[in-house]
Each structure stands twice: as structure tokens, then as C-alpha cells.
Design a protein around this motif. Structure first.
Motif, mmCIF file in Angstrom:
data_model
loop_
_atom_site.group_PDB
_atom_site.id
_atom_site.type_symbol
_atom_site.label_atom_id
_atom_site.label_comp_id
_atom_site.label_asym_id
_atom_site.label_seq_id
_atom_site.Cartn_x
_atom_site.Cartn_y
_atom_site.Cartn_z
ATOM 1 N N SER B 38 -8.119 3.272 -2.080
ATOM 2 C CA SER B 38 -7.749 3.416 -0.676
ATOM 3 C C SER B 38 -6.976 4.711 -0.530
ATOM 4 N N LEU B 39 -7.631 5.695 0.064
ATOM 5 C CA LEU B 39 -7.058 7.041 0.179
ATOM 6 C C LEU B 39 -7.385 7.591 1.560
ATOM 7 N N PRO B 40 -6.593 8.538 2.065
ATOM 8 C CA PRO B 40 -6.919 9.123 3.377
ATOM 9 C C PRO B 40 -8.145 10.026 3.271
ATOM 10 N N ARG B 41 -9.299 9.518 3.704
ATOM 11 C CA ARG B 41 -10.550 10.258 3.562
ATOM 12 C C ARG B 41 -10.907 11.019 4.825
ATOM 13 N N THR B 42 -10.129 10.821 5.905
ATOM 14 C CA THR B 42 -10.337 11.545 7.160
ATOM 15 C C THR B 42 -9.095 12.387 7.382
ATOM 16 N N GLY B 43 -9.254 13.541 7.979
ATOM 17 C CA GLY B 43 -8.083 14.357 8.249
ATOM 18 C C GLY B 43 -7.921 15.402 7.176
ATOM 19 N N SER B 44 -6.796 16.131 7.253
ATOM 20 C CA SER B 44 -6.706 17.309 6.395
ATOM 21 C C SER B 44 -6.347 16.967 4.962
ATOM 22 N N ASN B 99 -5.848 -6.039 2.647
ATOM 23 C CA ASN B 99 -6.258 -7.428 2.891
ATOM 24 C C ASN B 99 -7.704 -7.657 2.494
ATOM 25 N N LYS B 100 -8.530 -6.656 2.774
ATOM 26 C CA LYS B 100 -9.943 -6.775 2.428
ATOM 27 C C LYS B 100 -10.098 -6.881 0.906
ATOM 28 N N ALA B 101 -9.381 -6.017 0.191
ATOM 29 C CA ALA B 101 -9.471 -6.041 -1.272
ATOM 30 C C ALA B 101 -8.916 -7.346 -1.824
ATOM 31 N N ALA B 102 -7.792 -7.798 -1.249
ATOM 32 C CA ALA B 102 -7.172 -9.030 -1.738
ATOM 33 C C ALA B 102 -8.115 -10.218 -1.540
ATOM 34 N N GLY B 103 -8.875 -10.181 -0.425
ATOM 35 C CA GLY B 103 -9.748 -11.298 -0.103
ATOM 36 C C GLY B 103 -11.082 -11.260 -0.826
ATOM 37 N N ASP B 104 -11.374 -10.161 -1.484
ATOM 38 C CA ASP B 104 -12.663 -10.033 -2.165
ATOM 39 C C ASP B 104 -12.475 -10.416 -3.632
ATOM 40 N N ALA B 105 -13.079 -11.540 -4.030
ATOM 41 C CA ALA B 105 -12.835 -12.089 -5.370
ATOM 42 C C ALA B 105 -13.340 -11.162 -6.478
ATOM 43 N N ASP B 106 -14.217 -10.216 -6.152
ATOM 44 C CA ASP B 106 -14.728 -9.304 -7.177
ATOM 45 C C ASP B 106 -13.765 -8.166 -7.498
ATOM 46 N N VAL B 107 -12.851 -7.887 -6.559
ATOM 47 C CA VAL B 107 -11.973 -6.728 -6.738
ATOM 48 C C VAL B 107 -10.887 -7.054 -7.758
ATOM 49 N N MET B 108 -10.818 -6.262 -8.818
ATOM 50 C CA MET B 108 -9.850 -6.493 -9.891
ATOM 51 C C MET B 108 -8.816 -5.383 -9.976
ATOM 52 N N VAL B 109 -9.146 -4.208 -9.425
ATOM 53 C CA VAL B 109 -8.225 -3.073 -9.489
ATOM 54 C C VAL B 109 -8.240 -2.347 -8.145
ATOM 55 N N TYR B 110 -7.036 -1.987 -7.678
ATOM 56 C CA TYR B 110 -6.897 -1.257 -6.418
ATOM 57 C C TYR B 110 -6.291 0.103 -6.747
ATOM 58 N N LEU B 111 -7.063 1.150 -6.593
ATOM 59 C CA LEU B 111 -6.547 2.490 -6.875
ATOM 60 C C LEU B 111 -6.039 3.107 -5.570
ATOM 61 N N GLY B 112 -4.823 3.543 -5.571
ATOM 62 C CA GLY B 112 -4.251 4.119 -4.347
ATOM 63 C C GLY B 112 -2.759 3.837 -4.341
ATOM 64 N N THR B 113 -2.068 4.258 -3.396
ATOM 65 C CA THR B 113 -2.545 5.063 -2.277
ATOM 66 C C THR B 113 -2.209 6.531 -2.510
ATOM 67 N N PHE B 114 -2.520 7.345 -1.542
ATOM 68 C CA PHE B 114 -2.159 8.760 -1.634
ATOM 69 C C PHE B 114 -0.737 8.967 -1.114
ATOM 70 N N ASN B 115 -0.424 8.327 0.026
ATOM 71 C CA ASN B 115 0.880 8.510 0.659
ATOM 72 C C ASN B 115 1.811 7.343 0.320
ATOM 73 N N SER B 116 3.054 7.658 -0.013
ATOM 74 C CA SER B 116 3.998 6.611 -0.399
ATOM 75 C C SER B 116 4.227 5.619 0.734
ATOM 76 N N GLY B 117 4.233 6.119 1.965
ATOM 77 C CA GLY B 117 4.439 5.231 3.106
ATOM 78 C C GLY B 117 3.354 4.164 3.180
ATOM 79 N N ALA B 118 2.147 4.533 2.791
ATOM 80 C CA ALA B 118 1.030 3.590 2.806
ATOM 81 C C ALA B 118 1.192 2.569 1.683
ATOM 82 N N ALA B 119 1.701 3.016 0.539
ATOM 83 C CA ALA B 119 1.888 2.105 -0.602
ATOM 84 C C ALA B 119 2.864 1.000 -0.232
ATOM 85 N N LYS B 120 3.880 1.368 0.531
ATOM 86 C CA LYS B 120 4.894 0.418 0.970
ATOM 87 C C LYS B 120 4.245 -0.756 1.702
#
Lengths: 363, 402
Positions: B38-44, B99-120
């Protein structure tokens, strides 16, 4: 169409109580900081002069945008929320033209100056036309039917449409634009530094660049032009008549819809002019710049008395100066709080704004 | 009636999409593991995150999307936590990704985030789901380190008590301090500190200020800027009047750093300008134009072209594969994916709890950045920092700093 006078049902003098509360608050909490501020101002008069000049320059373009709000509000009582975004589109349009004419800092003045004037006029034409079309397609259909809320909400909708147009504009890569949109669509766009930044007051310790003067100069010319147009010409008279009483104006043979269109055209032209000026002055345009500028300008219009043209100019100037002084003597973090705090205080004492008049013209 | 039927069609479409969504989460059995980022893929920030995502894909392709000797198939989803309307990361979008990743039983690793505010925002959501999160770029200290942020940090991010968050980059308590020491060695004796009032920006600026004071630098002032303001001319005049040797801006490019620098230079400031890794990207140079020349920036680690050993090989592979220079965080994107794949190989089963403890317990890991470990907080044992300067329209490595 009669309005109920609020005083007729009022039992508690709320406004008076509010005013007393504000006075007490100011005396208690603001006296000491205010004295400190004045001391700091006296200690460094050159810095004060520079900040005042910054305030005047920023105020000049805020006033240009504020006029768009006030013209439209004065005539149809609509707060045109899309106005700030129209200003942003003006900046994008002018940047595209600057790219198309391949103006750079190398272009000699004999060519640069006339082209800039052409770009300014074209930008004003573009935003004026766009504003008129929006009135025709969106607001006019809702005028007179249903509540005023419908137009207001559609104005918010138009604001989103414009903002997304600005976003899409960033993706444009026409070869004739010569790459002015940069490599990233959403990132702020850089304007070439086309206005001279020579310090006119060199040697005095105060900075006032030639480009500051150009921004103030163009703004003042447009402001005076608008003022004369509204107060002296036949069309201006029609506008004032329509603002005062639409039905009576129609009975006098004034084409009301055309007159309203005219208000949108004038407001749009001014928004375009300030979009280009700010682009050249600050050197950046970004798709969401309309929101902050719009908020400041709307505040300026309310401060001066919405619907009042001179009031909008005065309001713009005040907001510019207050922001600059607050940035210097308080803190940038507090500037928005200071600006809106002063707005609240002024509205407590003069609910119609500084120059707004009390007489109820419309129901 | 036309409208009513349109409405019905829309409702049907919506319910079909919802049904598909819930079907998907039933999952692909015991042998498919999904890694999401989960990374900011839109914007600068896109320039930076493009190269992070490339590096993640590079690592997965090296494994041929297989783990555990081919018994487990890996898949990867690149999620965007930015919205076009915001132009940068957006809290609601990040929450929805988590929430999407948490709800998906296949997801085992979440890589991210780019911004610390988002990690919070996403750490607590993933913590409750027991899902491990590895950040290639968050540097705000309070996310992991007790006593370095607010009083209730980091405990408040881990509601179930077990840390599930690790990062492969050194945090800002190191970066801010290193920046202040570098500022001094560059000859600055007085600094004017600014921040963008975000979690990351204010955090790094506070550390910078504190260290600068310890070093005996004259801190003229510390102001927060409004990242949406149309100009900073009045602030710039104030800075010029205070006459510091250097302006330090703690923040990200996306909070108007380019305009800030332009205005400061336009007011006639000729001193130095320094920022943290939040401005270490080509988007900053583009936004600031010619004024970017000579700007200093610090970041954790060493730039790709200076890497040695395995990392040098990675750098060559990356350039060959994507035909582009990786941005500064690409190597961390690779290393984050590396740790994830390694943990899945070790555990060899589709079990969030087991993978989580394998990642958090990473010790003496031979990654491309060297041999390193996660400490009890989830921080990397690596502490290398670099300083760079804009020369000829791009950031160039100047020296390692600490």
C-alpha cells in the motif's frame, strides 16, 4: 416576499452580549501580545514595510478573486463556490499558452511583453466564457425554481468538476505546449520566471520587486475599470438595477438574464486575470490551488460586505495585510486562525461586513 | 420509469460486485499466499513508489513467485493509498486498503506504507488482524520506539499487544540528528527550522531542532507551514530578516516544499536549504525548478549507485530490467520483499501468526543491505545515513553522515 425582522422576535440581546464578550476577551488576552507586536514592528520598520508591501500585493490579487464572488452574490445571491477553481483553470490556461508561445526567460522584452498581454486577454476571455457557460447550463435552470440551496449545491458540484478538469489538464501532453506540464500530472506546475524581479527600492533595505509592482498595477487597473464600468455605464446601471430588484428591473425593459450573464462574465474575467498573475508571481500552479485562494477571497468579500464592490477590494487588501503581519509577528501556523478570528470579530460588530449596507433590498 | 429501471440496474451491479468481492476473499486454498503493498501510487510520490513496486516485483520474480521449494505460490497486489483529489496519501484510502487486506484470508504480508502518517492508520487495523506489516519507507520514530514520540506511542498502535510492524529503514531520531550534525559540518552556525505539521515532517524537524541546540547551533525559530497555502512570501521575508545560515524544512514535497523554496529564494535568501528524505526525489526538483540547485537532503542508507556487494548486483539488475535509475527507496522495497519471502520460506505454511513471528524475529539476515536484524521494536539494526546535494538538476551523493 416580506422578511421577518429578527428584532421583532428577539427577547435576549444576543448581539450585544456577543459584542461585550468579544471586547472582554480582547482586553484580557490580546492586549499584551498586541503591545509586544507593536514593539516588534517599531524595532524593525524596514521589515514592517516589506511585510506591508507583501500584504498589499497578495491583497491585490485576493481582491480580484473576491470581486467575482461579490458581483455574482450581489446580483443573484449565489455564493459561487466554483469561483476559486475557475481561478485555478485561468492559471492552467495561461501556462499552456505561455508554453505554446514558447516564452522563456530568454525571450527579449520587446516580444515578451506584448505576448504576455495577449495571453492575459485570452485567459480572461477563456475564464469569462467558461463562467458564462456554467451560469447558462447550470445556475440559470435552477434560478427561480425551488430553493436557493439548489444553486448553491450545484456550485459546489461545479467546483469539483473544475478541480478535476485541472487534474486532467495536467495529463495533457500536446507537442505545442512545449512540455510546460512537466513530467508528473498531479505535481505542481512550474511557471517560467517571466516577470522581472529587480528590486525597485534597492539600497533602502526594503524589497519591492518589479513583479510585485506589475501584480499590483494590473490589479488596480482592473479594479478601477470594473468600478467605473459598474458605476458609470448603462450596462453597469442595469446590473445595479437588477441587483436591487430583479422584477422591477425586468419591468423597466432590462434583459435580466443577460445582465446576470454579464456579472458572470466580468467575475470570470477577473478570476482568469488573477490566475495568470498569481501563476507568474508565485511561479507555481497546482490543481487544488483554487480551494485556499477561494476561501481567502470569499472571506475577503464577506469582510468587506458581500455584494459591495469597494468592500471586496478593501476586504482583499485587509486579508492580505493581516496574513502577512500574522506570518511575521505571530506564526504561520496561526495565520488562518487569526484571519478567521478577525472575520468573526468584525461580523459580531458589523454583521453585514465593513461596507455592506443594512437596508434589506431583497426578500 | 426510466430512472427507476436505471436505479435497479445500478443496485444489481453493485450487489454483483459485492458478491464477487466476498467470493474472492474465500481464497485460493492453502498453497497460495498473497503479498500486498500500500503506497501512494497517484500524485507526485509516484516516481518514488514506481521504483519501490518495481523492486518488490523484481524480488518476487527472482523467486519465480514461488516459496518453500515451489510448494507455495506467491501473488502480489499493488494498492494505492493516494487519491487524485488529494494529490498525496489519503487517510480514508489507507484505512480501506488495510481493511481489505485484513479481510482477505490469502494476504499474509502487508508491505507499506510510504508515509508515516498513513502507517499510523493501518498498523492498528492490521494488528487486530494479526497481519505483519513491513515498511520500506516510514521513518517517524514514534511508530516503533518508546519514548521517542508521544507518551502513549508506540503502544497505542498495537491494541492486541503483539507488535506486527517492522521497518527496513533507519528512523528519524537517527536522521534528524545526523542532519543537524551535517548542517554543522557544512558550516552552518544558525538555522531556521520549518515543518509541514505532519507526523513525519514535524517529527524529523523536532529531532533536528533538539540536536542542533545540543550542538550549540543558534536555532532562530521553528515554524509550521500550511501545506495548502498559495505562497510563503511573508514567512520568507521573516526568515530573511532573521538571517540564518540555513533553513531546515522537515516535511514532504507534496506539502508545497517547492513553492516554499521558491519564495524563500525570491525574497533574497542565499543561505543553505536542507530537508530530509521527504524531499529527496525528482518531484521536488521539478516543483522548485532552478531554485532546487544546491539543496541538501539526507536519507537513511546509501544511494543505489554507491552500494557494494549484493546490493551493487541488485542495482545493475534493476537498471537492466527496468531501464531506469531506481529512486532512493527502491532498495528498501526490495529488502522488504526479501524479508517477507524469507519468512515465508522459513515458516513454509499459510499462517499469519507464524509468518508474523518469523518476520519480527529476523536475525542476522543476509540481505542486500548487508547482514542485519530487527530489534525488539521492529527497527533495523542498520544505521547508515547519507547526505546528498542537488547538482545539475538531480540529487547527487555527497558523503555518508551520522
Amino acid at each position: 416576499m416580506a422578511t421577518m425582522r429578527p428584532s421583532a422576535i428577539r427577547t435576549v440581546p444576543w448581539r450585544l452580549l456577543g459584542q461585550i464578550a468579544v471586547v472582554i476577551f480582547c482586553l484580557l488576552f490580546l492586549t499584551i501580545p498586541f503591545v509586544e507586536m507593536v514593539k516588534a514592528m517599531i524595532a524593525d520598520p524596514q521589515l514592517l514595510a516589506r511585510q506591508l508591501l507583501i500584504g498589499v500585493t497578495n491583497g491585490a490579487y485576493i481582491a480580484l478573486i473576491a470581486l467575482g464572488y461579490t458581483l455574482v452574490y450581489g446580483i443573484v445571491e449565489l455564493i459561487n463556490f466554483a469561483h476559486g477553481d475557475l481561478y485555478m483553470l485561468g492559471a492552467f490556461f495561461s501556462l499552456s499558452l505561455i508554453g505554446a508561445f514558447s516564452l522563456t526567460t530568454e525571450t527579449p522584452w520587446s516580444i515578451r511583453a506584448p505576448i504576455l498581454i495577449v495571453v492575459l486577454i485570452a485567459t480572461m476571455g477563456f475564464t469569462a466564457g467558461l463562467n458564462m457557460l456554467v451560469d447558462r447550463w447550470a445556475y440559470r435552470r435552477l434560478r427561480g425554481v425551488g430553493s436557493r440551496m439548489a444553486s448553491l449545491i450545484s456550485a459546489i458540484g461545479i467546483s469539483f468538476v473544475f478541480q478535476n478538469l485541472g487534474l486532467l489538464w495536467g495529463y495533457l501532453r500536446f507537442p505545442f505546449m512545449n512540455g510546460v506540464m512537466g513530467s508528473n500530472a498531479v505535481a505542481p506546475k512550474s511557471f517560467p520566471a517571466l516577470l522581472p524581479s529587480v528590486n525597485l527600492f534597492a539600497g533602502t533595505g526594503v524589497r519591492f520587486g518589479a513583479k510585485d509592482l506589475i501584480v499590483v498595477g494590473v490589479s488596480v487597473v482592473l479594479l478601477i475599470g470594473l468600478y467605473l464600468f459598474v458605476s458609470k455605464t448603462r450596462l453597469g446601471k442595469a446590473m445595479r438595477a437588477t441587483a436591487q430588484d430583479r422584477d422591477a428591473a425586468a419591468l423597466m425593459g432590462i434583459d435580466v438574464n443577460r445582465t446576470i450573464s454579464l456579472a458572470f462574465v466580468l467575475g470570470g474575467a477577473l478570476a482568469g486575470a488573477s490566475g495568470m498573475l498569481v501563476g507568474l508571481y508565485n511561479g507555481t500552479a497546482v490543481f487544488d490551488m483554487g480551494f485556499t485562494a477561494g476561501l481567502r477571497s470569499f472571506t475577503a468579500a464577506v469582510l468587506g460586505g458581500i455584494g459591495n464592490i469597494v468592500g471586496a477590494m478593501l476586504g482583499g487588501l485587509l486579508i492580505g495585510i493581516i496574513s502577512a503581519l500574522s506570518d511575521q509577528y505571530i506564526s504561520t501556523k496561526w495565520t488562518n486562525a487569526v484571519v478567521f478570528g478577525i472575520l468573526v470579530i468584525i461580523l459580531v460588530f458589523r454583521p453585514t461586513g465593513l461596507l455592506g449596507d443594512d437596508t434589506v433590498q431583497k426578500a | 420509469m426510466k430512472r427507476a429501471s436505471l436505479l435497479i440496474v445500478l443496485v444489481m451491479l453493485a450487489s454483483m460486485m459485492a458478491a464477487c468481492g466476498s467470493l474472492a476473499s474465500v481464497g485460493g486454498g492453502d498453497t497460495t499466499i498473497k503479498i500486498v503493498s500500500s503506497l501512494p501510487r497517484t500524485g507526485s510520490s509516484k516516481g518514488q513508489t514506481d521504483s519501490i513496486v518495481n523492486a518488490i516485483k523484481q524480488r518476487l520474480e527472482e523467486a519465480q513467485y514461488k516459496a518453500c521449494d515451489g510448494k507455495i505460490t506467491l501473488s502480489y497486489e499493488d494498492m494505492d493509498d493516494a487519491t487524485a483529489a488529494a494529490g498525496k496519501w489519503d487517510a480514508a484510502q489507507e484505512a480501506s486498503n488495510a481493511n481489505k487486506a485484513a479481510g482477505d484470508a490469502d494476504v499474509m504480508v502487508y508491505l507499506g506504507t510510504f508515509n508515516s502518517g498513513a502507517a499510523k492508520i493501518s498498523i492498528p487495523i492490521l494488528n487486530q488482524a494479526g497481519l505483519v506489516m513491513i515498511s520500506p519507507a516510514n521513518t517517524y520514530p514514534g511508530l516503533t520506539k518508546p519514548g521517542k514520540g508521544e507518551a502513549d506511542e508506540p503502544a497505542k498502535y498495537y491494541p492486541n499487544g503483539t507488535p506486527n510492524y517492522a521497518r527496513v529503514v533507519p528512523a528519524d531520531d537517527l536522521q534528524g540528528a545526523a542532519a543537524a550534525r551535517w548542517a554543522q559540518s557544512l558550516g552552518a552556525t544558525s538555522v531556521y527550522v520549518l515543518d509541514d505539521t505532519e507526523l513525519y515532517g514535524k517529527g524529523v524537524a523536532d529531532v533536528f531542532e533538539a540536536t542542533a541546540k545540543e550542538l550549540g547551533l543558534d536555532v532562530k525559530a521553528h515554524d509550521g507551514i500550511d501545506g495548502k497555502a498559495s505562497d510563503y512570501r511573508a514567512l520568507a521575508a521573516k526568515i530573511v530578516a532573521a538571517a540564518p545560515d540555513m533553513v531546515y524544512y522537515g516535511g514532504i514535497t507534496q506539502n508545497n516544499a517547492g513553492q516554499l523554496l521558491k519564495d524563500i529564494r525570491a525574497e533574497g535568501f542565499t543561505g543553505k536549504f536542507m530537508g530530509p528524505d521527504g524531499i529527496y526525489e525528482s518531484a521536488f526538483i521539478e516543483a522548485a525548478g532552478a531554485d532546487a540547485e544546491g539543496v541538501y537532503a539526507t536519507f537513511g542508507g546509501v544511494p543505489a549507485e554507491k552500494l557494494e556487494g549484493d546490493a551493487a548486483k541488485w542495482y545493475a539488475d534493476y537498471k537492466a530490467k527496468y531501464n531506469a535509475e531506481p529512486e532512493v527507496y527502491a532498495v528498501y522495497g526490495y529488502e522488504a520483499a526479501n524479508v517477507a519471502v524469507n519468512a515465508i520460506n522459513t515458516v513454509c505454511k499459510k499462517d499469519r501468526a507464524a509468518i508474523l513471528s518469523a518476520v519480527m524475529g529476523t536475525k542476522d539476515f543476509k540481505g542486500i543491505l548487508g547482514t542485519w536484524s530487527f530489534d525488539a521494536n521492529g527497527d533495523t539494526s542498520l544505521t547508515a545515513m547519507s547526505g546528498a546535494e542537488v547538482k545539475g538538476g538531480k540529487f547527487e551523493f555527497v558523503q555518508p553522515i551520522k
